[in-house]
Design an enzyme around this catalytic site. Structure first.
Site, short mmCIF file in Angstrom:
data_model
loop_
_atom_site.label_atom_id
_atom_site.label_comp_id
_atom_site.label_asym_id
_atom_site.label_seq_id
_atom_site.Cartn_x
_atom_site.Cartn_y
_atom_site.Cartn_z
N HIS A 190 33.06 49.74 35.61
CA HIS A 190 32.76 48.40 34.99
C HIS A 190 32.30 47.54 36.57
CE1 HIS A 190 36.96 47.00 35.98
NE2 HIS A 190 36.42 46.17 36.37
N ASP A 245 36.83 54.57 33.03
CA ASP A 245 36.55 53.58 33.82
C ASP A 245 36.69 54.05 35.47
OD1 ASP A 245 35.65 51.01 34.45
OD2 ASP A 245 37.85 50.28 34.49
N SER A 274 39.35 45.18 41.01
CA SER A 274 39.04 46.34 40.17
C SER A 274 38.60 47.27 41.14
CB SER A 274 38.10 45.72 39.23
OG SER A 274 38.70 44.96 38.29
#
Length: 318
Positions: free
Chosen positions: A64, A94, A170
């Site tokens: 992402h 992910d 992230s």
């Protein structure tokens, strides 16, 4: 009547705190130089973190973070700015892999997440809210969590930690006190305190290998959901195995290969084609593209209380 030894030396709390600090600082010194800021080039703007896993500029981040971008801008802690090409990404876990146009200098080692235990030190390094190369520390709060990926599928064997994460973390590494990457930071629960998640390093290692070989992750599908659990001693004794963990089936999809092969909810999966299964990440690793359409033997401790061999025919995961 008890006896108290008056010569017992008091515990040196300062020394314990200093040892804790030194272990975290040493781990950060090992992995920190490999952590980069990742920004999309073209399309929707966004940024996150990533970390190099090889000297030639292979960088792991979140799917992402790169989204649908083909190119990203990479900024290293020593000020190097270069671009990188997205080699592939796997929405189901992910995880994405980027090849930098230049060597990023330092790189980190992916550790064995299956050796983790609740309470182990967990250190997050990343770029939260634009504050570059921030370090937070906590512990591994839980193992074997499941969470929904952007694809709608469940990500299994996710690590829960209380190390503070924020947008921008992230794709950054979750690091052990020994300086190994044990997870890839991926998500936080908005409004919650000290609840964050990371994709286990064993899963990340599998995805990286698949992308390097095939440009994508090929998977065989058997149609189960399961949890990594401590293997009851009675089951281990019955199976004649030294395994301490296994996978218990939580759900079997109707008309899937597992259902057709006779697997049931509550079965313990002990091995796949004689390869021991100690956790969900082992199933992810073993169910690669080579098993698609090929008879596969599953050794289970069934809900009926017997050691049984089941033959399944995995199919390609759509």
């Amino acid at each position: 009547m008890g006896y108290m030894d008056k010569d017992i030396a008091p515990r040196d709390d300062a020394a314990l705190i200093d040892a804790y600090s030194q272990s975290i600082a040493a781990a950060v010194d090992m992995v920190g130089p490999a952590v980069s800021r990742i920004e999309r080039v073209g399309g929707r703007q966004g940024h996150g973190s990533g970390f190099a896993v090889s000297p030639d500029g292979l960088i792991v981040t979140n799917s992402h973070v790169v989204d649908d971008a083909k190119l990203v801008r990479i900024t290293t802690p020593d000020g190097l700015i270069t671009e990188g090409r997205v080699l592939g990404r796997d929405i189901d876990t992910d995880i994405a892999l980027v090849r930098a146009n230049a060597s990023t200098g330092a790189w980190a080692t992916l550790g064995d997440s299956q050796r983790l235990r609740r309470g182990h030190i967990a250190i997050a390094i990343g770029n939260p809210l634009g504050f570059e190369w921030t370090v937070t520390a906590g512990i591994v709060s839980a193992l074997g969590r499941s969470m929904r990926a952007a694809s709608g599928r469940l990500m299994e064997d996710v690590i829960q930690t209380d190390a503070a994460l924020n947008p921008g973390n992230s794709g950054g590494p979750l690091v052990s006190s020994g300086g190994e990457v044990i997870g890839v930071n991926t998500a936080v629960i908005q409004g919650a305190q000290s609840i964050a998640f990371a994709v286990a390093s064993n899963t990340a290692n599998f995805v990286v290998s698949e992308i390097l070989r095939y440009g994508q992750v090929r998977r065989a599908f058997i149609g189960i959901a399961g949890d990594t659990i401590v293997l009851p001693r009675r089951v281990a004794l019955a199976a004649g195995t030294v395994q301490t963990t296994s996978v218990r089936i939580r759900r079997v999809e109707p008309d899937g290969p597992a259902a057709k092969g006779g697997l049931q909810e509550g079965d313990y999966i002990l091995a796949i084609d004689a390869n021991p299964v100690g956790g969900v990440d082992d199933i992810v690793r073993l169910m690669d593209g080579s098993r698609i359409g090929r008879e596969t033997e599953i050794l289970v401790f069934s809900v009926a209380g017997r050691i049984e061999k089941k033959i399944l025919l995995p199919k390609a995961r759509s």
